[in-house]
Design a protein around this motif. Sequence first.
Motif, PDB file in Angstrom:
ATOM      1  N   SER A  49       0.841  -1.188   0.000  1.00 33.04           N
ATOM      2  CA  SER A  49       0.000   0.000   0.000  1.00 33.04           C
ATOM      3  C   SER A  49       0.875   1.236   0.000  1.00 33.04           C
ATOM      4  O   SER A  49       2.008   1.207   0.473  1.00 33.04           O
ATOM      5  N   CYS A  50       0.359   2.323  -0.547  1.00 35.41           N
ATOM      6  CA  CYS A  50       1.095   3.580  -0.491  1.00 35.41           C
ATOM      7  C   CYS A  50       0.120   4.748  -0.478  1.00 35.41           C
ATOM      8  O   CYS A  50      -1.058   4.600  -0.812  1.00 35.41           O
ATOM      9  N   ASN A  57      -3.886  10.429  -2.341  1.00 31.72           N
ATOM     10  CA  ASN A  57      -4.076   9.251  -3.190  1.00 31.72           C
ATOM     11  C   ASN A  57      -3.572   8.027  -2.455  1.00 31.72           C
ATOM     12  O   ASN A  57      -2.546   8.076  -1.783  1.00 31.72           O
ATOM     13  N   THR A  58      -4.295   6.950  -2.612  1.00 29.58           N
ATOM     14  CA  THR A  58      -3.883   5.703  -1.984  1.00 29.58           C
ATOM     15  C   THR A  58      -3.907   4.555  -2.984  1.00 29.58           C
ATOM     16  O   THR A  58      -4.599   4.610  -4.002  1.00 29.58           O
ATOM     17  N   TYR A  59      -3.148   3.545  -2.667  1.00 28.88           N
ATOM     18  CA  TYR A  59      -3.098   2.331  -3.479  1.00 28.88           C
ATOM     19  C   TYR A  59      -3.052   1.136  -2.537  1.00 28.88           C
ATOM     20  O   TYR A  59      -2.408   1.191  -1.490  1.00 28.88           O
ATOM     21  N   TYR A  60      -3.742   0.074  -2.936  1.00 29.04           N
ATOM     22  CA  TYR A  60      -3.694  -1.181  -2.195  1.00 29.04           C
ATOM     23  C   TYR A  60      -3.495  -2.328  -3.174  1.00 29.04           C
ATOM     24  O   TYR A  60      -4.148  -2.381  -4.223  1.00 29.04           O
ATOM     25  N   ASP A  62      -4.132  -5.996  -4.497  1.00 28.44           N
ATOM     26  CA  ASP A  62      -5.370  -6.787  -4.472  1.00 28.44           C
ATOM     27  C   ASP A  62      -5.398  -7.736  -3.278  1.00 28.44           C
ATOM     28  O   ASP A  62      -6.465  -8.006  -2.727  1.00 28.44           O
ATOM     29  N   LYS A  65      -6.624  -5.535  -0.301  1.00 26.33           N
ATOM     30  CA  LYS A  65      -7.724  -4.589  -0.487  1.00 26.33           C
ATOM     31  C   LYS A  65      -8.921  -5.003   0.370  1.00 26.33           C
ATOM     32  O   LYS A  65      -9.306  -6.172   0.396  1.00 26.33           O
ATOM     33  N   PHE A 106       2.523   7.104  -8.566  1.00 31.10           N
ATOM     34  CA  PHE A 106       1.115   7.004  -8.923  1.00 31.10           C
ATOM     35  C   PHE A 106       0.893   7.116 -10.427  1.00 31.10           C
ATOM     36  O   PHE A 106      -0.152   6.709 -10.930  1.00 31.10           O
ATOM     37  N   ILE A 109       1.080   3.473 -11.289  1.00 27.24           N
ATOM     38  CA  ILE A 109       0.483   2.596 -10.287  1.00 27.24           C
ATOM     39  C   ILE A 109      -0.376   1.513 -10.901  1.00 27.24           C
ATOM     40  O   ILE A 109      -0.608   0.468 -10.290  1.00 27.24           O
ATOM     41  N   SER A 110      -0.849   1.729 -12.135  1.00 29.31           N
ATOM     42  CA  SER A 110      -1.668   0.697 -12.780  1.00 29.31           C
ATOM     43  C   SER A 110      -0.862  -0.569 -13.030  1.00 29.31           C
ATOM     44  O   SER A 110      -1.431  -1.654 -13.230  1.00 29.31           O
ATOM     45  N   MET A 113       2.866  -1.468  -7.564  1.00 26.47           N
ATOM     46  CA  MET A 113       3.672  -0.565  -6.731  1.00 26.47           C
ATOM     47  C   MET A 113       5.117  -1.035  -6.782  1.00 26.47           C
ATOM     48  O   MET A 113       5.469  -2.043  -6.174  1.00 26.47           O
TER      49      MET A 113
END
Length: 131
Positions: A49-50, A57-60, A62, A65, A106, A109-110, A113
């Motif tokens: 995660s970031c 903005n956040t990312y997890y 899968d 999540k 980011f 990010i697709s 990470m």
Amino acid sequence: EVQLQASGGGSVQAGGSLRLSCAASGFSFEDYVIGWFRQAPGKAREGVSCISWSYGNTYYADSVKGRFTISSDNAKGTVSLQMSSLKPEDTAKYYCAATPRSRGVFTYISYGMSGELFDYWGQGTQVTVSS
């Protein structure tokens, strides 16, 4: 000097919770992205995660999540990772890392990470989840 200090690891049973904290210093928080990575023995490092400190903005990944939540406290200079519904497969050493937002975490990010985009790393904290 950029410093990152991770804490909060421990041992829990499956289904339990832990909260990791990363204390950051030595840089302007608003210009940085802070991330959590993990690595289990014999496995590749995984970006968990970031968060973009100023934009939120956040990312997890899968794999976490819906179970993990990342948050930042600008006043305290900390980024926390609340981990709930822990599973044995969450067992790993967890590292916090930081990088300037300009490194494009980011933007890409697709694709996931990437640890290659993080410039600064703290020491790890062990998380062990027993079944």
